[in-house]
Design an enzyme around this catalytic site. Structure first.
Site, PDB file in Angstrom:
ATOM      1  N   GLU A 435     -23.650  17.889   6.126  1.00 39.74           N
ATOM      2  CA  GLU A 435     -22.289  17.503   6.311  1.00 39.74           C
ATOM      3  C   GLU A 435     -21.684  17.604   7.747  1.00 39.74           C
ATOM      4  OE1 GLU A 435     -23.203  16.909   2.185  1.00 39.74           O
ATOM      5  OE2 GLU A 435     -23.069  18.365   3.667  1.00 39.74           O
ATOM      6  N   HIS A 506     -18.165  15.595  -8.445  1.00 42.91           N
ATOM      7  CA  HIS A 506     -18.070  14.247  -8.021  1.00 42.91           C
ATOM      8  C   HIS A 506     -16.749  13.457  -8.726  1.00 42.91           C
ATOM      9  CE1 HIS A 506     -22.137  15.005  -8.529  1.00 42.91           C
ATOM     10  NE2 HIS A 506     -22.603  14.213  -7.765  1.00 42.91           N
TER      11      HIS A 506
END
Length: 704
Positions: A435, A506
């Site tokens: 990322e 999540h």
């Protein structure tokens, strides 16, 4: 062939200087080049030695990392760089590099004293962080080697636009231990980018010896297994050998074969910085040994003993440098200090502003519906459609991230489906599962030209954005730190929130942290039309926008709405979803729908509740909040994130400070419990907010 002075230098080289003689033969310098190199090395040493005195006199330079002992590689690096053609990312020890690259002695001093006329930052950044964007010497932060990712992103842009510029990235050997340095080298070698990483190895990371950093005596050898990567070694104390290595590296990267690392063995003559005391961890014998290897007197001796220059000629150069320093120091001391009123300049650039208030989608005529001018879309459909429209509008728009470019899949949620097929692999491509690499290269790519717009999926889920946190912080103050000379034009898309049974990793909402960073905009749509409108404004605007997409709403019928052609939403403009007089519910993202459901239930009980959809958190439309609170005198703030530390606390504080006299009840909040989000749906329902929880809190506020 070298000129006569250089030829005599070759012949007179002592046996101990055999490698230097070979380097001279390899690079064939002219006598004027040797004169120029020595003048730069000597002037850099004057500046380096004078720097601590400015702190003692209270004139500035409160951070100084000496470059003495790195002289050879730094002068070689600065003179190999072509001002205005190549790109240089220096690090905080690169005083000699930047002087040789084209920053004047006066500009070095202005930076040291943090003056308003400092070309690097106008006194906003730490001293000893040199930059001059006008000639492409980049402003970098203090975070060790994070600029390596920016260098790679810029090199990617150069390759995309078929440019032959070279990107130089300078770091210390301890920087190679950082994860994002590995990611930078990995990306540069995989993509065969024209990046030269100059690693200046002085044996220490502050007080930590390099043996505590890596098993290899040479940290760059850790990358020996990488394809498309040339690793070159040189004596960083020897300017001539350093020039040789850098020229070889430039030839390699310009051939298109890949990236290069030049690993330069240096010495650190002084402490790491003026806040370090190296005598606490280095023996007197070691310090004596490194002083004996000082590159400046060794190069001076070589030039004179080799017959290239006489003692008198060298003294003329040194006297001229002394005058340059005195005249530059006198002017720099008289330069103005920064104006305290300027602190709000260049925090965030003015965005592109659409006509109207972004409410046009409310009123769609029957004719428009019949003609399909404003088709109904899901939130995910609105995002996909708008991305494609923006890519057609501006050919200098790019997107990358994890999974974004697979043939039958566009990201984990299919937001970018079909984009690579239409716009090609140069504009739409996958990034590695890294990322910080994804985000860091975006900041670098956008440096090439202000017309470029980059969109990235900062992470597949907001929960995985944390590796990119340092890059997010870095990008957030690029505009301010450079005194308005550079701003990344990047839209960072992140799927956030829960309600999908995703559990701990999540279901997170991260806006509570993001909204604390000055320099970025943060938006959160709740309906398809606003999703399209906010995205269009984000991509058209200069600067950084964090675009949070509530993943629960991607395909939810709750978020479906008609999206007029070219619809755009201005930043900092809330949207009144329902009018009322008894209570205001302020919300954003998924909880907007809970608020509307609760308001509909309360209407059956004779209570009219106003629902305000913020859409934009930074900038915040507090005027709309205040106007509603003054009308209803009661307010409930709802968001999906945890109440503890959530963005709702900022809203409540502003209401308490500015609207206290209008309140008839305490301000209530609804959000998640101060726990992780459980995977079992029973646990998830207990943790996340819901329409029932909003209704309960609304009744409590109404009953006060």
């Amino acid at each position: 062939m070298p000129d006569p002075g250089v030829a005599s230098l070759l012949a007179a080289s002592s046996p101990a200087a055999a490698s230097a003689a070979e380097a001279i033969a390899a690079i064939s310098p002219s006598r004027e080049e040797l004169r120029h190199w020595y003048a730069l090395m000597h002037l850099a040493r004057i500046l380096d030695d004078k720097a601590p005195n400015y702190l003692k006199q209270g004139l500035g330079w409160s951070y100084h990392a000496p470059c003495a002992g790195h002289d050879g590689i730094q002068i070689a690096l600065g003179t190999t760089f072509r001002p205005g053609r190549d790109w240089l990312f220096p690090y905080y020890r690169d005083l000699a590099t930047c002087l040789a690259a084209g920053i004047s002695a006066e500009e070095i001093l202005l930076n040291g004293m943090s003056k308003a006329t400092d070309v690097a930052s106008g006194g906003r950044h730490m001293s000893n962080h040199f930059a001059k964007p006008e000639i492409r010497i980049q402003n970098v932060s203090s975070c060790v080697s994070n600029h390596a990712l920016h260098a790679v992103g810029l090199a990617r842009a150069l390759k995309t636009y078929s440019r032959d510029d070279v990107v130089f990235c300078s770091v210390g050997e301890s920087s190679t231990s950082e994860g994002y340095y590995y990611e930078a080298v990995n990306g540069a070698s995989r993509e065969k980018l024209a990046v030269v990483f100059a690693v200046q190895d002085n044996g220490y990371g502050i007080s930590v010896p390099k043996s505590d950093q890596t098993a290899n005596a040479c940290a760059s050898d850790n990358f020996r297994g990488f394809l498309n990567l040339s690793i070159l070694h040189c004596d960083g104390k020897d300017l001539l050998d350093s020039v040789r290595a850098l020229r070889e590296a430039v030839g390699y990267v310009k051939s298109g074969a890949g990236a290069a690392i030049v690993h330069a063995d240096c010495i650190r003559i002084h402490s790491h910085s003026n806040s370090d005391r190296h005598e606490l961890y280095r023996s007197p014998e070691e310090l004596d040994a490194v002083r004996a290897l000082d590159p400046l007197p060794r190069f001076r001796h070589l030039l004179i003993e080799g017959g290239a220059f006489s003692e008198e000629e060298i003294q003329v150069i040194e006297a001229q440098n002394a005058r340059i320093y005195e005249e530059s120091a006198d002017r720099a001391r008289k330069a103005p200090d920064p104006d305290p009123k300027s602190v709000f300049d260049f925090v965030v650039p003015e965005p592109w502003t659409p006509d109207g208030d972004g409410l046009a989608a409310v009123a769609v005529t029957p004719a428009e519906v019949k003609g399909n001018a404003a088709p109904e879309m899901s939130l995910i459909g609105a995002l996909n459609t708008t991305l494609k429209e923006m890519f057609r509008e501006n050919p200098d728009t790019f997107i990358w991230g994890q999974d974004v470019a697979n043939k039958d899949k566009g990201g984990i949620f299919n937001v970018t489906k079909g984009m690579q097929q239409e716009f090609g692999a140069k504009r739409v491509f996958n990034g590695p599962i890294a990322e910080d690499f994804i985000l860091g290269t975006a900041g670098g790519f956008s440096r090439l030209d202000d017309k470029i717009r980059v969109v990235v999926e900062g992470a597949e889920f907001a929960d995985y954005f944390w590796p990119a946190a340092e890059q997010m912080v870095e990008m957030s103050h690029d505009f301010w730190r450079s005194n308005g000379k550079f701003v990344p034009n990047v839209t960072v898309r992140i799927a956030s929130g829960g309600y999908i049974g995703g559990g701990l990793y999540h279901s997170q909402n991260i806006e509570g942290w993001l909204t604390t960073l000055p320099g970025i905009r943060v938006v959160v749509p709740a309906f398809a039309d606003d999703a399209a409108g906010l995205l269009r404004t984000s991509i058209r605007s200069r600067g950084i926008t964090l675009y949070l997409e509530p993943k629960f709403l991607y395909n939810s019928p709750l978020a479906r709405s008609r999206v007029p052609r070219d619809f755009a939403v201005p930043f900092g403009k809330a949207r009144l979803r329902r009018t009322g007089t008894d209570l205001t519910i302020v919300a954003y993202g998924t909880p907007v729908h809970f608020a509307l459901e609760a308001a509909a239930t309360l209407a059956t009980e004779g209570k009219e509740v106003e629902v305000l959809d913020l859409r934009s958190l930074v900038p915040l439309d507090f005027d709309a909040i205040a106007a509603s609170v003054k009308k209803t005198s009661r307010v409930l703030v709802v968001h999906e994130d945890k109440v503890h530390g959530g963005f709702g606390g900022e809203i409540v504080a502003r209401i308490a400070a500015d609207c206290f006299e209008y309140l008839d009840a305490p301000v209530e909040r609804v959000g998640s419990t101060f726990t992780p989000v459980g995977f079992n749906r029973i646990l998830e329902r207990a943790i996340l907010p819901s329409a029932e929880k909003v209704l309960e809190a609304a009744r409590k506020t109404l009953a006060y």
